[in-house]
Design a protein around this motif. Structure first.
Motif, PDB file in Angstrom:
ATOM      1  N   ASP A  15      47.213 -14.331   1.984  1.00 17.97           N
ATOM      2  CA  ASP A  15      46.027 -13.477   2.115  1.00 17.97           C
ATOM      3  C   ASP A  15      46.213 -12.191   1.320  1.00 17.97           C
ATOM      4  OD1 ASP A  15      44.248 -14.965   3.693  1.00 17.97           O
ATOM      5  OD2 ASP A  15      45.316 -14.446   5.519  1.00 17.97           O
ATOM      6  N   ASN A  19      43.892 -11.109  -1.699  1.00 19.17           N
ATOM      7  CA  ASN A  19      43.151  -9.854  -1.599  1.00 19.17           C
ATOM      8  C   ASN A  19      43.424  -8.952  -2.805  1.00 19.17           C
ATOM      9  OD1 ASN A  19      41.564  -7.786  -0.139  1.00 19.17           O
ATOM     10  ND2 ASN A  19      43.530  -6.736  -0.002  1.00 19.17           N
ATOM     11  N   ILE A 103      30.720  -2.373   5.585  1.00 17.76           N
ATOM     12  CA  ILE A 103      31.713  -2.997   4.709  1.00 17.76           C
ATOM     13  C   ILE A 103      31.146  -3.363   3.342  1.00 17.76           C
ATOM     14  CG2 ILE A 103      33.089  -5.103   4.433  1.00 17.76           C
ATOM     15  CD1 ILE A 103      34.006  -4.735   7.241  1.00 17.76           C
ATOM     16  N   MET A 126      44.863  -1.237   2.778  1.00  8.97           N
ATOM     17  CA  MET A 126      44.737  -2.629   3.237  1.00  8.97           C
ATOM     18  C   MET A 126      46.089  -3.247   3.545  1.00  8.97           C
ATOM     19  SD  MET A 126      41.728  -4.028   0.756  1.00  8.97           S
ATOM     20  CE  MET A 126      40.404  -2.952   0.205  1.00  8.97           C
TER      21      MET A 126
ATOM     22  N   GLY B  52      38.487  -2.922   6.401  1.00 13.60           N
ATOM     23  CA  GLY B  52      37.616  -4.071   6.665  1.00 13.60           C
ATOM     24  C   GLY B  52      37.151  -4.756   5.395  1.00 13.60           C
ATOM     25  N   TYR B  54      38.872  -6.072   3.221  1.00 19.46           N
ATOM     26  CA  TYR B  54      39.870  -7.077   2.856  1.00 19.46           C
ATOM     27  C   TYR B  54      39.218  -8.429   2.557  1.00 19.46           C
ATOM     28  CZ  TYR B  54      44.709  -8.681   3.194  1.00 19.46           C
ATOM     29  OH  TYR B  54      45.971  -9.136   2.935  1.00 19.46           O
ATOM     30  N   TYR B  55      39.717  -9.107   1.532  1.00 25.48           N
ATOM     31  CA  TYR B  55      39.274 -10.477   1.249  1.00 25.48           C
ATOM     32  C   TYR B  55      40.385 -11.442   1.663  1.00 25.48           C
ATOM     33  CZ  TYR B  55      35.471  -8.844  -1.811  1.00 25.48           C
ATOM     34  OH  TYR B  55      34.351  -8.281  -2.313  1.00 25.48           O
ATOM     35  N   ALA B  56      40.150 -12.231   2.710  1.00 23.18           N
ATOM     36  CA  ALA B  56      41.155 -13.219   3.108  1.00 23.18           C
ATOM     37  C   ALA B  56      41.103 -14.401   2.136  1.00 23.18           C
ATOM     38  CB  ALA B  56      40.896 -13.687   4.528  1.00 23.18           C
ATOM     39  N   TYR B 180      45.225  -4.751  12.068  1.00 24.33           N
ATOM     40  CA  TYR B 180      45.488  -5.545  10.919  1.00 24.33           C
ATOM     41  C   TYR B 180      46.612  -6.505  11.219  1.00 24.33           C
ATOM     42  CZ  TYR B 180      44.649  -5.687   6.112  1.00 24.33           C
ATOM     43  OH  TYR B 180      44.242  -6.091   4.895  1.00 24.33           O
ATOM     44  N   ARG B 182      48.336 -10.520  10.475  1.00 23.85           N
ATOM     45  CA  ARG B 182      48.371 -11.684   9.595  1.00 23.85           C
ATOM     46  C   ARG B 182      47.509 -11.435   8.358  1.00 23.85           C
ATOM     47  NH1 ARG B 182      45.940 -16.375  12.692  1.00 23.85           N
ATOM     48  NH2 ARG B 182      44.283 -14.851  12.630  1.00 23.85           N
ATOM     49  N   GLY B 183      47.483 -10.183   7.919  1.00 25.68           N
ATOM     50  CA  GLY B 183      46.720  -9.882   6.712  1.00 25.68           C
ATOM     51  C   GLY B 183      45.223  -9.887   6.898  1.00 25.68           C
ATOM     52  N   ARG B 184      44.761  -9.900   8.154  1.00 20.74           N
ATOM     53  CA  ARG B 184      43.315  -9.880   8.367  1.00 20.74           C
ATOM     54  C   ARG B 184      42.946  -8.791   9.349  1.00 20.74           C
ATOM     55  NH1 ARG B 184      41.094 -15.842   8.090  1.00 20.74           N
ATOM     56  NH2 ARG B 184      42.761 -16.712   6.868  1.00 20.74           N
TER      57      ARG B 184
END
Lengths: 171, 256
Positions: A15, A19, A103, A126, B52, B54-56, B180, B182-184
């Motif tokens: 991920d 990202n 967002i 992030m 928020g 973030y791109y999973a 945040y 597991r990367g999400r």
């Protein structure tokens, strides 16, 4: 087994890899290609990975892959790296606060940042990397990381405000 | 510390990069300086939505990254590698070797992978809990009113977490924030029990799971369950039976 170890080490950070690639490339298609290629390189160089932070290791490969692929080595003149006249201490305009919580508006604003600013925002906000870790990832002094973050955030505010004004004018 | 110094450090402070001594000076200054306090608020206000954004990774990408070594075609498609690396022959050999290793390793490796992924998750959950207490950043939206906390998540994450105040059961709601894991981005609800706090992490998940204790991490208890399409992890320094009680109270409140 080498392959298992690779999967255990790398897959949890897929991920994060996507990202970063998505923010550097600006679209899904290129981001996928970058991740595929970075995973391949990571697999190839995995023998050289001697423990430590696997996420940072993978993201460094993703970043290199992305910049090579995009042939967009940092080239823009970002001006002097100082903090003068950046801090906007005026109370946040209502539109910024409102849209900063949205967002889609935020994604549009981040996408408009120069890539050097975009990447420090990704790493700091992030991925929660420390300034020191970011400095190593982008190969710049910590002071530069700090000033890029400051300028990135100031620009984000301006972009969000400008976008909000534009929308109001149109409607 | 004067205003000029504070302005220079506002980002470092907001990012948790200031040492304790300077943090104390910084806080002392902004307590009495409205314009510097505004500068800090300006920086903080952006953080939740940036997180928020973030791109999973798409699920099929995960699958194809796993498969790439045994698929020379996939290798060629990815392109961009120096010519020497593109020699199909060497890739085919490597591919075959890896495919064999994958098949062998699949049955053995899968269990390991799952166990270590679970252990990582528990460690992440514990870190998030400790961080929220240490940084004194329990809530992005501080409210005991579920009708305030629930709408706050709208537009910040792509699911609607259930929010219940459990004050009558002895677990008053303190607020919510984005976390945040597991990367999400996931939803975190904060509850109080006497002088202790419970962090409840919520994200969408399919499997229904009875309330069960996870292995305690660094002295913190963790309870996990799932229902109605949501996965829950509660973490706290309160005792395991109390934490299970919390889980039951939460589930009961939801079903009413």
């Amino acid at each position: 087994m080498e392959t298992d170890l690779f999967e255990q080490t790398i897959l949890p950070h897929l991920d994060a890899a996507y990202n970063l690639a998505r923010w550097l490339a600006g679209n899904e298609h290129d981001a996928r290609d970058i991740v595929q290629e970075a995973a391949l390189r990571a697999f190839k160089f995995f023998g050289g990975f001697r423990g430590g932070d696997a996420r940072a290791w993978l993201l460094a490969i993703v970043r290199n892959t992305a910049f090579t692929k995009m042939r967009a080595q940092p080239a823009q003149d970002l001006g002097p790296d100082d903090l003068d006249k950046i801090e906007d201490t005026a109370p946040q305009p209502a539109q910024v606060l409102e849209r900063a919580g949205n967002i889609e508006a935020m994604r549009a604003a981040i996408a408009k940042l120069p890539v050097e600013f975009r990447e420090v925002i990704v790493f700091r906000e992030m991925e929660n990397f420390s300034y020191k870790e970011i400095a190593e990832l982008v190969n710049a002094p910590i002071g530069t990381v700090m000033s890029r973050l400051a300028r990135a955030r100031a620009q984000l505010r301006e972009i969000i405000l400008a976008d909000a004004n534009l929308r109001e004018t149109r409607s | 510390m004067n205003c000029e110094e504070v302005r220079e450090l506002v980002h470092a402070y907001a990012d948790g990069e200031l040492d304790v001594a300077r943090s104390v000076d910084f806080e002392r200054h902004i307590a009495n300086c409205e314009s510097c306090a505004a500068a800090l608020r300006n920086v903080r206000a952006l953080k939740p939505a940036i997180r928020g954004s973030y791109y999973a990774a798409p699920d099929d990408l995960r699958a194809s990254v796993l498969r790439f070594p045994s698929s020379p075609d996939g290798v060629r498609q990815s392109g961009g590698l120096p010519a020497a690396e593109r020699r199909a022959g060497s890739w085919l050999l490597t591919g075959l070797a890896i495919a064999a290793a994958l098949i062998l390793g699949f049955f053995v490796g899968d269990a390991f992978l799952r166990r270590s992924a679970n252990q990582n998750l528990l460690a992440e959950i514990t870190d998030a809990h400790v961080r929220s207490l240490a940084a004194n950043h329990l809530a992005d939206v501080a409210s005991s009113d579920q009708h305030t906390v629930r709408p706050w998540f709208e537009g910040k994450i792509d699911f609607a977490p259930p929010v219940e105040d459990l004050a009558t059961a002895g677990f008053p709601l303190v607020g919510g924030r984005l976390e945040y894991l597991r990367g999400r981005p996931v939803a975190a609800l904060v509850y109080q029990r006497r002088k202790h706090f419970v962090n409840l992490f919520i994200w969408p998940g399919d499997h229904v799971t009875e309330i069960r204790d996870e292995k305690p991490q660094r002295g913190y208890n963790i309870v996990h369950w799932a229902n109605d399409g949501m996965t829950y992890f509660a973490v706290s320094e309160i005792s395991a039976p109390e934490l299970r009680q919390f889980a039951r109270d939460f589930t009961t409140a939801l079903s009413h």
